[in-house]
Design a protein around this motif. Sequence first.
Motif, PDB file in Angstrom:
ATOM      1  N   VAL A   1       0.732  -1.139  -0.166  1.00  0.00           N
ATOM      2  CA  VAL A   1      -0.089   0.076  -0.036  1.00  0.00           C
ATOM      3  C   VAL A   1       0.887   1.412   0.029  1.00  0.00           C
ATOM      4  O   VAL A   1       0.867   2.055  -0.734  1.00  0.00           O
ATOM      5  N   PHE A   2       1.883   1.390   0.830  1.00  0.00           N
ATOM      6  CA  PHE A   2       2.777   2.438   0.867  1.00  0.00           C
ATOM      7  C   PHE A   2       3.412   2.465  -0.371  1.00  0.00           C
ATOM      8  O   PHE A   2       3.837   3.617  -0.783  1.00  0.00           O
ATOM      9  N   THR A   3       3.925   1.203  -1.077  1.00  0.00           N
ATOM     10  CA  THR A   3       4.786   1.574  -2.180  1.00  0.00           C
ATOM     11  C   THR A   3       3.478   2.132  -3.415  1.00  0.00           C
ATOM     12  O   THR A   3       4.076   3.019  -4.207  1.00  0.00           O
ATOM     13  N   ILE A   4       2.705   1.665  -3.412  1.00  0.00           N
ATOM     14  CA  ILE A   4       1.485   2.247  -4.344  1.00  0.00           C
ATOM     15  C   ILE A   4       1.284   3.806  -4.312  1.00  0.00           C
ATOM     16  O   ILE A   4       1.457   4.681  -5.165  1.00  0.00           O
ATOM     17  N   PHE A   5       1.142   4.039  -2.960  1.00  0.00           N
ATOM     18  CA  PHE A   5       0.971   5.555  -2.757  1.00  0.00           C
ATOM     19  C   PHE A   5       2.371   6.535  -3.207  1.00  0.00           C
ATOM     20  O   PHE A   5       2.294   7.329  -3.886  1.00  0.00           O
TER      21      PHE A   5
ATOM     22  N   ALA B   1      -3.943   0.196   7.039  1.00  0.00           N
ATOM     23  CA  ALA B   1      -2.473  -0.679   7.245  1.00  0.00           C
ATOM     24  C   ALA B   1      -1.819   0.019   8.233  1.00  0.00           C
ATOM     25  O   ALA B   1      -1.278  -0.948   9.034  1.00  0.00           O
ATOM     26  N   VAL B   2      -1.882   1.205   8.587  1.00  0.00           N
ATOM     27  CA  VAL B   2      -1.158   1.775   9.812  1.00  0.00           C
ATOM     28  C   VAL B   2      -1.842   1.419  11.139  1.00  0.00           C
ATOM     29  O   VAL B   2      -1.215   0.938  11.971  1.00  0.00           O
ATOM     30  N   LEU B   3      -3.139   1.378  11.271  1.00  0.00           N
ATOM     31  CA  LEU B   3      -3.951   1.113  12.339  1.00  0.00           C
ATOM     32  C   LEU B   3      -3.773  -0.505  12.575  1.00  0.00           C
ATOM     33  O   LEU B   3      -3.367  -1.030  13.696  1.00  0.00           O
ATOM     34  N   GLY B   4      -3.862  -1.291  11.558  1.00  0.00           N
ATOM     35  CA  GLY B   4      -3.509  -2.610  11.618  1.00  0.00           C
ATOM     36  C   GLY B   4      -2.272  -3.102  12.150  1.00  0.00           C
ATOM     37  O   GLY B   4      -2.199  -4.026  13.065  1.00  0.00           O
ATOM     38  N   GLY B   5      -1.115  -2.475  11.699  1.00  0.00           N
ATOM     39  CA  GLY B   5       0.249  -2.466  12.270  1.00  0.00           C
ATOM     40  C   GLY B   5       0.436  -2.182  13.646  1.00  0.00           C
ATOM     41  O   GLY B   5       1.025  -3.044  14.478  1.00  0.00           O
TER      42      GLY B   5
END
Length: 817
Positions: free
Chosen positions: A62-66, A116-120
């Motif tokens: 997700v961060f790579t896509i962003f 993704a951040v919250l899940g992490g």
Amino acid sequence: MNYIGENLLPGQLGHFFVVLAFVSSLVATIAYFKATNAVDPADEKRWKKLARIAFGIDFLSVFTIFGILYYIISSHSFEYFYAWNHSNLSLNTQYLLSCIWEGQEGSFLLWTLWHAVLGGLLIFRGTKWESPVLTVISFMQVCLATMIMGIYIGDIHLGSNPFLLVREKFADAPVFSRADYLSLPQMQDGQGLNQLLQNYWMVIHPPVLFLGFASTIVPFAFAIAGLWKKDFSGWTRQALPWSLFSAGILGLGIMMGAAWAYESLTFGGYWAWDPVENASLVPWLVLVAGIHTQVIFNATGHSLRATNVFFILSFIFVLYSTFLTRSGVLGDSSVHAFTDEGMNIQLLLFLVIFLVPSFVLYFMRYKDIPHINKEEETSSREFWMFIGSLVLFLSAAVITWQTSFNPIYNKITGGTTAAPEDVEFSYNKIQIFVAIVLALLTAITQYLKYKKTTRESWLKKILVPTLVTAGITIAFFIFSGLDYDKKGIGFQAAIYLAFFASVYSVVANAAYIWAGLNGKLKSAGGSISHVGFGLSLVGILISSSNKQVLSYNTTGINLKFDERSKEKSLENLTLIKGVPTDMGKYWATFVNSDSTNKAGNISYYRVEMMKKDSSETFTLYPNLIRNTKGMEGFSNNPDARHYWNRDIFSYITYADDMDKREDTAQFKNYTVRVNDTIYYSNGFMVLNNVVPNPSNNKYHFKATDTALMADITVFSKEGTRFTAQPVFYVQGNEARYMLDTVYAQNIALAFSKVMENQQIELQVKESNRMVPFVALKVYEFPHINILWLGIIVMTIGFGLSVVYRSRQGRLKAVNKI
């Protein structure tokens, strides 16, 4: 065909990571599901390990896509439709991020990034609730990944691909038959960012708001996990800090949007009950209701069923607002909704796939959810907290109905049911009573005890705050008061009562912090939030009720606005360049206009404001941005002068340079004698006299000169009179003449000839292009800073509550060990 100049690698990588995010989140969902249902601890450990790896891959994807999407936009790779459609070369660097969330794909990407951040963070905490909670969050990641896949399964369009090429978007366009299409002029620059989004608030507001939206899944997931695992009460203390965080950050995001509206939109305020505003407010109201019932259950065992319902609905309302704002349903009723991009069915399924299973599970477990049959005492804190939660929920339900009915009904039936004539009042007349009830409850409820409170002890505690509030209210109405009286005596009385209740909330909660909690701010998060809530209501009531229009038109120059415009001619002061104009307490002077950006599409208008007693001068710089996409015309960006106790808020409603066409108006010739009348479109004029060699404040001819002045009185339809004095004279045996202009009526007059029989020739031209001018709207918002202060205080209160409840939860966990 090998296209020249295309850089396809970022798009190929981006699409690969979209697919990887989908697959990895699907694996994480299955693995966490297996871990949740595992009986053997070893199996649970293995499945959880796999799930964590898969979720980590999803996180990185997700961060790579962003990052790839940001690279495409910032490098001006206009072969990609997203960069071409949402950015251009002249865009300031600070707005490149805004380009990402201008489009649907980017906003879904932002949403999934926050999940993704919250899940992490939840994985890092590593509690026993990780597997069931992350099952829900991972499944949400699967759904969000489909929104940016942009693939076809048969005839079904699944999502929208942010890495689509322009030639793929417009595949049938002849221009793409050329291998060098990128060298064509139309591909050298993009369409640009919507002008309304070119504001610093739009760089920070959407990320905060979407963090708020994303975080509602955490209390939702905890509630589902409790129902799933039949551990109905164990999750509530673990989830409380998360629900508090979600409410705090979502409320902050909403009010950042209000601040953006205040600075960028021209409806003269910070809230207009726009459907998109309402779509974000409703989940917050339901979430706050759930927090209060959650606190009730943790303290007394009551209201667990209601807590489950509220947390489920808060997330469902986020999904419903997503459907409303992205399906095109609100396209005609909101100033900032997305348009329909063919994903209506997918968005609806997105909603149903969470709504139906959640409530099926809830009703399956309903009888097993712990419930105390004995009703709460009416003198108890929990009873009135529950009433407050119910009021919040009913308020959300009413707002949802008012927001949804007309657009959805018209969409389904093809009808044209109109919204109320006064949309804002249709909400205000209901929500004012909600505000009264909530403010009163936040004032008195904390002085009640759980279980039961004696009347005498409660009255003793509440007496002083009540008297102080009464004194403040009386003093305010003596020295200032509220001036709003447009909707009748009943609504005016409700506003007065709301003001008292709001002040009561501030005073009573501040007193409770001091007396009830002995000034211990660490444990006073709830009371501090209530103080902020009360301050916000006070700021809203004063700034809205006492808002004044300063720009009442006294010049006689009445501009006619488009029928669709809400602007009123009499509330817009026309300022002629360089001419100080009376604006009540001020003299206003339009000095000049200037374009400072590279594209030249932003015009700043310098307006000097000077108090009539010369005690203060300041400059306003409202601007107009020529729209490069969306609707034609201009977008108004206001400017404001900020004081501790008021704001002077201004924006341009019209400027002569908005229309760059050549002035084609022509002079018309009239032969007249003294006392004759000439008619023009807005009135008539009379030739009073012809004066030889005039010598006055305007002209200084000598007795030996050869000059004649036509003394003319102009009568407008509005009943105003103006004087015009064009001159005819001879210089060097050559006939000359000097024009005179009546700017207020947009007419120019020339004395062009002396005729026979005591007649003269006058020439008259009507044109609104003769002199630089602007139409300026100016408001004064008194004490608006109380509103912004209230929001800050309320957010601080939520933050303190998160820290306090987190520590409580950790201490209880340690004690159990």
